[in-house]
Each structure stands twice: as structure tokens, then as C-alpha cells.
Design a protein around this motif. Sequence first.
Motif, PDB file in Angstrom:
ATOM      1  N   GLY A 189      -4.302  15.246  -6.611  1.00 15.52           N
ATOM      2  CA  GLY A 189      -3.159  15.399  -5.544  1.00 15.52           C
ATOM      3  C   GLY A 189      -2.811  13.929  -5.032  1.00 15.52           C
ATOM      4  N   LEU A 190      -3.987  13.156  -4.645  1.00 10.81           N
ATOM      5  CA  LEU A 190      -3.834  11.779  -4.224  1.00 10.81           C
ATOM      6  C   LEU A 190      -2.860  10.943  -5.178  1.00 10.81           C
ATOM      7  CD1 LEU A 190      -4.468   9.775  -2.162  1.00 10.81           C
ATOM      8  CD2 LEU A 190      -6.335   9.033  -3.404  1.00 10.81           C
ATOM      9  N   ARG A 191      -3.091  10.939  -6.624  1.00 14.76           N
ATOM     10  CA  ARG A 191      -2.446  10.211  -7.605  1.00 14.76           C
ATOM     11  C   ARG A 191      -0.928  10.606  -7.500  1.00 14.76           C
ATOM     12  NH1 ARG A 191      -5.249  10.749 -12.591  1.00 14.76           N
ATOM     13  NH2 ARG A 191      -6.967   9.716 -11.718  1.00 14.76           N
ATOM     14  N   LYS A 192      -0.732  12.052  -7.376  1.00 18.51           N
ATOM     15  CA  LYS A 192       0.485  12.452  -7.478  1.00 18.51           C
ATOM     16  C   LYS A 192       1.249  11.892  -6.088  1.00 18.51           C
ATOM     17  CE  LYS A 192       3.195  16.721  -8.211  1.00 18.51           C
ATOM     18  NZ  LYS A 192       3.866  16.712  -6.883  1.00 18.51           N
ATOM     19  N   ASP A 193       0.605  12.047  -5.056  1.00 14.99           N
ATOM     20  CA  ASP A 193       1.107  11.564  -3.952  1.00 14.99           C
ATOM     21  C   ASP A 193       1.546   9.847  -3.790  1.00 14.99           C
ATOM     22  OD1 ASP A 193       1.416  13.721  -2.271  1.00 14.99           O
ATOM     23  OD2 ASP A 193      -0.613  13.603  -1.099  1.00 14.99           O
ATOM     24  N   LEU A 194       0.781   9.295  -4.386  1.00 13.88           N
ATOM     25  CA  LEU A 194       0.808   7.739  -4.814  1.00 13.88           C
ATOM     26  C   LEU A 194       2.346   7.535  -5.451  1.00 13.88           C
ATOM     27  CD1 LEU A 194      -2.541   6.365  -5.382  1.00 13.88           C
ATOM     28  CD2 LEU A 194      -1.119   5.692  -3.452  1.00 13.88           C
ATOM     29  N   LEU A 195       2.322   8.393  -6.588  1.00 19.72           N
ATOM     30  CA  LEU A 195       3.743   8.322  -7.362  1.00 19.72           C
ATOM     31  C   LEU A 195       5.026   8.893  -6.589  1.00 19.72           C
ATOM     32  CD1 LEU A 195       4.094   7.514 -10.300  1.00 19.72           C
ATOM     33  CD2 LEU A 195       4.091   9.906 -10.828  1.00 19.72           C
ATOM     34  N   THR A 196       4.562   9.998  -6.023  1.00 16.05           N
ATOM     35  CA  THR A 196       5.746  10.357  -5.273  1.00 16.05           C
ATOM     36  C   THR A 196       6.334   9.486  -4.035  1.00 16.05           C
ATOM     37  OG1 THR A 196       4.764  12.694  -5.681  1.00 16.05           O
ATOM     38  CG2 THR A 196       6.661  12.445  -4.039  1.00 16.05           C
ATOM     39  N   ALA A 197       5.130   8.967  -3.483  1.00 23.68           N
ATOM     40  CA  ALA A 197       5.587   7.984  -2.272  1.00 23.68           C
ATOM     41  C   ALA A 197       6.399   6.903  -2.776  1.00 23.68           C
ATOM     42  CB  ALA A 197       4.233   7.578  -1.606  1.00 23.68           C
ATOM     43  N   THR A 198       5.843   6.357  -4.064  1.00 19.73           N
ATOM     44  CA  THR A 198       6.587   5.049  -4.464  1.00 19.73           C
ATOM     45  C   THR A 198       7.954   5.539  -4.716  1.00 19.73           C
ATOM     46  OG1 THR A 198       4.553   4.671  -5.454  1.00 19.73           O
ATOM     47  CG2 THR A 198       6.131   3.464  -6.214  1.00 19.73           C
ATOM     48  N   MET A 199       8.100   6.414  -5.741  1.00 23.04           N
ATOM     49  CA  MET A 199       9.582   7.034  -5.821  1.00 23.04           C
ATOM     50  C   MET A 199      10.448   7.102  -4.681  1.00 23.04           C
ATOM     51  SD  MET A 199       9.598   6.419  -8.910  1.00 23.04           S
ATOM     52  CE  MET A 199      11.220   6.530  -9.135  1.00 23.04           C
ATOM     53  N   ALA A 200       9.771   7.791  -3.516  1.00 22.39           N
ATOM     54  CA  ALA A 200      10.262   7.967  -2.366  1.00 22.39           C
ATOM     55  C   ALA A 200      10.801   6.713  -1.788  1.00 22.39           C
ATOM     56  CB  ALA A 200       9.640   8.772  -1.461  1.00 22.39           C
ATOM     57  N   ILE A 201      10.117   5.846  -1.639  1.00 17.93           N
ATOM     58  CA  ILE A 201      10.454   4.634  -0.995  1.00 17.93           C
ATOM     59  C   ILE A 201      11.478   3.716  -1.706  1.00 17.93           C
ATOM     60  CG2 ILE A 201       9.460   2.129  -0.500  1.00 17.93           C
ATOM     61  CD1 ILE A 201       6.577   3.412   0.226  1.00 17.93           C
ATOM     62  N   LEU A 238       2.115   3.109   1.953  1.00 21.18           N
ATOM     63  CA  LEU A 238       2.703   2.302   0.858  1.00 21.18           C
ATOM     64  C   LEU A 238       4.101   1.504   1.739  1.00 21.18           C
ATOM     65  CD1 LEU A 238       2.736   4.513  -2.263  1.00 21.18           C
ATOM     66  CD2 LEU A 238       1.262   2.513  -1.625  1.00 21.18           C
ATOM     67  N   SER A 239       4.574   2.305   2.579  1.00 18.89           N
ATOM     68  CA  SER A 239       5.632   1.890   3.288  1.00 18.89           C
ATOM     69  C   SER A 239       5.369   0.475   4.224  1.00 18.89           C
ATOM     70  CB  SER A 239       6.250   2.775   4.447  1.00 18.89           C
ATOM     71  OG  SER A 239       6.691   3.943   3.831  1.00 18.89           O
ATOM     72  N   TRP A 240       4.104   0.665   4.602  1.00 17.43           N
ATOM     73  CA  TRP A 240       3.536  -0.556   5.527  1.00 17.43           C
ATOM     74  C   TRP A 240       3.569  -1.786   4.469  1.00 17.43           C
ATOM     75  CZ3 TRP A 240      -0.313  -4.143   5.199  1.00 17.43           C
ATOM     76  CH2 TRP A 240      -0.531  -4.837   6.239  1.00 17.43           C
ATOM     77  N   LEU A 241       2.786  -1.250   3.251  1.00 16.93           N
ATOM     78  CA  LEU A 241       2.488  -2.314   2.078  1.00 16.93           C
ATOM     79  C   LEU A 241       4.054  -3.034   1.826  1.00 16.93           C
ATOM     80  CD1 LEU A 241      -0.146  -1.382  -0.383  1.00 16.93           C
ATOM     81  CD2 LEU A 241       0.065  -3.429   1.166  1.00 16.93           C
ATOM     82  N   ALA A 242       4.956  -2.183   1.519  1.00 17.42           N
ATOM     83  CA  ALA A 242       6.162  -2.595   1.298  1.00 17.42           C
ATOM     84  C   ALA A 242       6.929  -3.697   2.050  1.00 17.42           C
ATOM     85  CB  ALA A 242       7.194  -1.405   0.970  1.00 17.42           C
ATOM     86  N   LEU A 243       6.725  -3.061   3.517  1.00 15.79           N
ATOM     87  CA  LEU A 243       7.457  -4.007   4.570  1.00 15.79           C
ATOM     88  C   LEU A 243       6.766  -5.284   4.540  1.00 15.79           C
ATOM     89  CD1 LEU A 243       9.367  -4.458   6.696  1.00 15.79           C
ATOM     90  CD2 LEU A 243       7.960  -2.933   8.192  1.00 15.79           C
ATOM     91  N   TYR A 244       5.394  -5.279   4.689  1.00 18.65           N
ATOM     92  CA  TYR A 244       4.638  -6.412   4.698  1.00 18.65           C
ATOM     93  C   TYR A 244       5.137  -7.495   3.778  1.00 18.65           C
ATOM     94  CZ  TYR A 244       0.894  -9.640   5.087  1.00 18.65           C
ATOM     95  OH  TYR A 244      -0.275 -10.719   5.425  1.00 18.65           O
ATOM     96  N   LEU A 245       5.256  -7.087   2.463  1.00 14.40           N
ATOM     97  CA  LEU A 245       5.477  -7.856   1.391  1.00 14.40           C
ATOM     98  C   LEU A 245       6.948  -8.312   1.554  1.00 14.40           C
ATOM     99  CD1 LEU A 245       4.074  -5.874  -2.048  1.00 14.40           C
ATOM    100  CD2 LEU A 245       3.255  -8.054  -0.734  1.00 14.40           C
TER     101      LEU A 245
END
Lengths: 584, 198
Positions: free
Chosen positions: B3-15, A75-82
Motif C-alpha cells: 500500500g505504501l509503495r503504491k501511494d509513493l507511486l501515485t503521489a509522484t504521478m499526482a505531483i 513528497l510535495s514538501w520534498l519537491a518544493l524544497y528542491l
Amino acid sequence: VAQGWAQIVVFLLVLTALVPLVGSYIAAVFQGERVFLSPLLGPVERFAYRVLRVRPEEGQDWKAYARSIVVFSLLSWLALYLILRTQGVQPLNPEGFGSGPWNLSFNTASSFVTNTNWQYYGGETTLSYCVQMVGLTVQNFVSAAVGIAVLAAVIRGFAARSGSALGNFWSDLIRINLYVLLPISFVAALVLVSQGVIQTLDGSQTFHTLAGGTQTLALGPVASQEAIKELGTNGGGFFNVNSAYPLENPSSLTNVVELMLILVIPASLTYTFGRMIGNRRQGWAIYGAMMAMFLVAVAVVYAAEQHGSPAQHHAGLLTASIEGSTGGNMEGKEVRNGIAQSSLWTAVTTVTSCGAVNAALDSLTGIGGLVPLASMGTGEVVFGGVGSGLYYMLLFVLLTVFIAGLMVGRTPEFLGKKIESREVKLVLVGVLVTPLLVLFAAAWAVASPDGTQSIYNHGPQGFSESLYAYMSQANNNGSAFAGYTGFIQPNAPGNVGSEAFSFANLLGGVVMLLARFLPMIAALAVAGSLAGKRVAPAGAGTFRADSPTFVVLLIGVVVIVAALTFFPAFLLGPVVQGLTDQLF
Amino acid sequence: MSGLRKDLLTATMAIVFLTLVLGIAYPLVTTGAAQLAFPGASDGSKVEMDGKVVGSKLIGQDFKGLPRYFQSRPSATEYSGDVTYFNNLGPNSRELSGFFAEQLAAYLKRQRPYNPGLSAADVPVDAVTTSASGVDPHISLANARIQARRVAEVRDLSLTRVLDLVDEHTAGRFLGLFGEPGVNVLELNVALDQGAAE
């Protein structure tokens, strides 16, 4: 010249003194303890957990930990690319730069997410302040934190007495950023500004020079980027010429401060490791092995650069040191750094995976240029990248333990845990992926017209440039023999011409991603595998891994793996040039 | 899968969270603090003469061979302060060697009228090699001392005064140990223009 050696020795003594201090602090951060910054940053940390909906005490096994990293990095990669691709519509863009092209943005996004920071982009000529801050600075922090987090998890696996939990990635990510990277960067940035590193949101300024010409000065929020660029062993410059540029690195003081920022975390983590496994000698043993290899690197590059280059000698230049001048190969070096600080910097930034430069590496002498290549060729285990250097080195430690076990005919063990077939297989995957990627990519690049169009110099140097490009990207270093595709960057207004070549952008990007994440996952898998193992008490027949004998053996394994893999390639480029006076 | 869905959500909020803290708050707070504490330095250490900005003391500029000025080191970038790149020619480059020979000849030609007997062996390396940044603000002491004879004669000043001025504008080593001394060419030339050696 004695003056030069004194600089290097004193610098390393100060570093060694800092190691226990910083190392214990980082150990406290890893273990979730209160530190002196907790009163200030604790509320921010707890707020972060609420936003992320994370319970920091909830442990993850190696698979869950690795999955969190992969998802976060993706997701970091996608964000930076965008961010790179939409630069044109973002604020804080006083020079009005357009958005990045797809191929270059692919390379740059891969580069920053993997903590490589390879510069096919031209900083001051193509990137807005917004992208530098919101895109690159953020990745400078978080990619470094990911490396350190993996190390934290790996150490927990080595130290665990039972269970399979390696810690919580999200908690590690937040704590490392808040308690380690952010405060040091903030203080360091202000120290840098005090010396003349710029920090402003104003656009460039043009003025009339003394001799009646004009000069335009590119400005920007440089110091905040510079501090984390060094501290996180990232290395991507705000300016194209990186820390050679006086507005990134204006004085001998900043040069020393920046060098210290680069080394302090990777060096201190050895102490953190020793402390967390309850054997400080073990930490110092690894530090000793790293320092010994580092000393050789710095001595060779310094001696070679002080000697001067064939191009200088053919032109009738005197390269000996004379009163008021360092002598040596000053092509592509700054007077304030001279030969000693440029050589020290070259060794420091290539044994670590920092890749910032304060001199033009393409213009190093043959043997001088061999040093960064060989340093990266070790797999960046001599201090290495933040976190990644040590977890990679721990793979070499296990390999050494295994080889030693074979030699004496005993079951290999480390920290009382048996090293068995599964671990050794994973170690070999981790250790061999990167060199294989380097050789494969470099061979492709020199054997195909798509690859050779990137080459700038004639003769063996052209080969060295290609090898260097993939050595650097695969080891997530980021320094360059910058003639490689660099010749199409300079005259580019806006983004035109800064695209490098699609072949180089794509191959480099893929290599960076694979070489970052495959060994990382292998290291986590090893730690997961070790976590649950029973600890056998050390007996009379135990081969101690904190002894001088082991240090020598470890160095031997690192050197042999690197030398055997790359020796023929080194011969074709830098060594040829080091042995001949011929011009090409 | 959960677990994957939770990770996607957590990662988005982390970013989002980390971008706010590290990408916006950190650089802006640093900018504010830097502008308050070090206003001149954070804006590029500009040098003024007669009320006009003539450059940055950290950025070398082209003195176009004018004999009354100390000359900066050769530059691969025409002393550009907004498009930076290295010379990037290798140690065994014929082209680079030719460039050195030209620079050496030019330096000797410029200086010999003022330094009789000056030979190639006296020319310090920094005078004929390109710097890394293209805008190295410094020259070596040896280089400055050679050029001082020309500047003193052209400006009709005493050599001792000019040499003193060179020393005044020499940045020493950090703690007397780290780095190399360098003579700041722009500051030195500004001082000369302002009559500091008269």
C-alpha cells in the motif's frame, strides 16, 4: 463611521447568500456527481485517473486515507524544497535570483505544504517567476485541496450508515482542484487583472519619476497567484507586503472580491456538511456559531482601529474622523482601504487561516492586534482554513456534545451516533495539540537569546510579535507582526539577508508541520471511528445539536478553550498596550 | 507495505500531473488571457507623459517636497517598487510617535504659508502616517484639499480649477459603498503638468 459598518454588514449578507449556492456545488463535487463543468473537465479528470492509476470508486478507510495524505504531503514538501534550493538554475528568473538557503527553504516548504504561507521569504526580492508558479502556486492549490479533502472524508464518516470507507483521497484531490479551485481561480484572476493586478512574465522596469528620481517596478505573474492565494486561504504574497501592495490589490473592488474569495469556501462548507448529513439546520447552526464569533472579532478590531493609537495621540495627531478623512489609526494602512476595509480584512484573514494582509498588523492598536491573536487562538475554527476550519470545528462540536452529555447525565451522541471514550480522547488530542505547540514554541522563543534576536519592537509589542509568530504558524495562518525578523529582510539584494534566523526558521517549520498533520490525522481517526457506528433514532431525550442552545454552548466551549489557554499570554502583550497610553 | 509503495507511486504521478496543470498551464493561460483582454492593466497600468513612462498609476512615488506637486503619503520604503516592507513599529512605539510628530511639524510648515491658521487638528491622519505598501498611490480628500491651496498658488492657478481636478482624479467607493475615496496623486500631478487646470 456608519458608512464603515454598512460596508461590513452588506458584505456579510452577500456572503450568506452565496453559502447555499457554493455549498451545494461543493457537495456535488464531493459526491462524485456531474456538475456543469463536467463536459469540459471530465476528460481531464479521467485522464488524471489513468495517469495516477487510481480507481475513484475504490474507498479507503481512515488509515489508508491518512497514509495517502502523509505520503503526498511528504513528497510535495520534498519537491518544493528542491525547487527552492535549485532556483538559480531554473528559467523565468529575469532578476537572476540565487537559490534559497537551507534554513529558509525548510521554513518556506513547510509553510506552503501546510497551507500556512508564513513569509520569512521576501517574494519580489528573492523568488523567481518559475518558483512562484511551479513551486508556490501549485502548493497553494494542493495544500488547500488536501484540507478540503480531509473534510470530505470526515463528513462521509459522520454520515456513513455502515462500513469504514471515507472515500478516495486521490479522487478527492483531483476533483477539488479541477472543479472547485481551478475554475474559480481562473475567473477571479481575470477579474483582478481587469482592476490592475499584474500578470506578466516581463522582468522589472525602471523609469524616471515626475520629480526627477527613478523608481523600479517589480513585475510578475501576480494575479494567478493572488486568486488561489485567497481562495485556498493560503496567504503567501507575491510581494513581501502582500495584499497591501497595489499591484496585488489595487482597488476597493479587488479588496471586496479578494475578501469574498477568502471566505466563500470555508463558509459554504458548513452548508455542504448540512446537506451531506441530511440536516441542513445542523450546517446553518455551525455557520451561525462561526458568524457570531466573527462579528465580535470584526466589531472589536474596527472600533479599536478607529480610536487610534497612543503613538498618534502623543504626537498631537487628531484621530477623529473629519470631512474627507477617515481618521483612526492609518499607520500601516492604505487610503483606498481605510479603517473599515482594513479592519474587516484583518478579522477575515485571521478567523480563516488565510493570513494575507492588506495592512501592517504590527502597527495595529493594542486591542486591534488582540483580535487576530485571539481569532487564531480559537484554533482557526471560525470559518477557518478551507476544509481544516470545519473539520477542526467538528472536533469542538463533539467536545461540546460530550460536555453537554456530562451536564445532563446522558450518553453523548451526535447525528444519532454515540460519542464514546475513544472519540473523546482523539478529539482532545486534536484540540489540544495546536495550543500546546503555540505556548511551547512562544515560550522558548521569548526565553532564549536565539529566539529574542528576531524581535523588532520594544516593550510588550516585542512579546506580542513572538507570540504572534508561533500562534500564526501553529494555526497555519501565515499573517505576521512582520517586524519579527522582518527587519533583516528589506535591504537584501538577492537572497542575502533574507534567511531570517535558523532558530526561527526551524522552530516555525516544525511547529507548522506538527500542528497541521496531527489534528488532521486525529480528525480522520474520529471520522473512521464514527463511520461504522449504528445510528440511533432521535428520541425525546436527545440533545439536539442544531438548536440555538447548542450554538451558544459551542461558542462557549470554543471561547473557553481558547481563552483559558491564551488569556495570560494575551495580558502580557496586546492587552497591556491596549490599557496604557505609555510609550515604549 | 505494498500500500505504501503504491501511494509513493501515485503521489509522484499526482505531483507531476498537478504541477503541469496548476503550476504551468494555469498561470500561462491566465497570462495569455490577461495580456489579450487587459494589456495595459496586466503590465502594471503605466502612466506616460510626452511619450515616456513616468510611473504606474497604482504605485505612489516620491515628489520630493516640490511645492508644485501634490505630495504622497510618507513612506517607510522610500517609495520602493521592488523591495517592499512595512514600517512595523507598534502602537505604543516611542520611535513611531516621534516620527509622527516630525511629519506633523513638516506638514504644517509646508502648508501654513498657503493655509493660514492650519492647526494640528486639521491635519488628516493619512498625511503623517506611513502607508502599508510604502507606495500608496492615494491621499485622502481632506489631505488633497489642503495641499490644493499650495499647488494652486505656486502654479498660479485658480483654486477652484485645482479642486475640480482633485475631484476628477478621485477614485470613489466600489458601488458607492466599499472602501474609501482616494485621490490619485501621480495622475493628478501629471494632469497638472499637462496644463489640465489652466
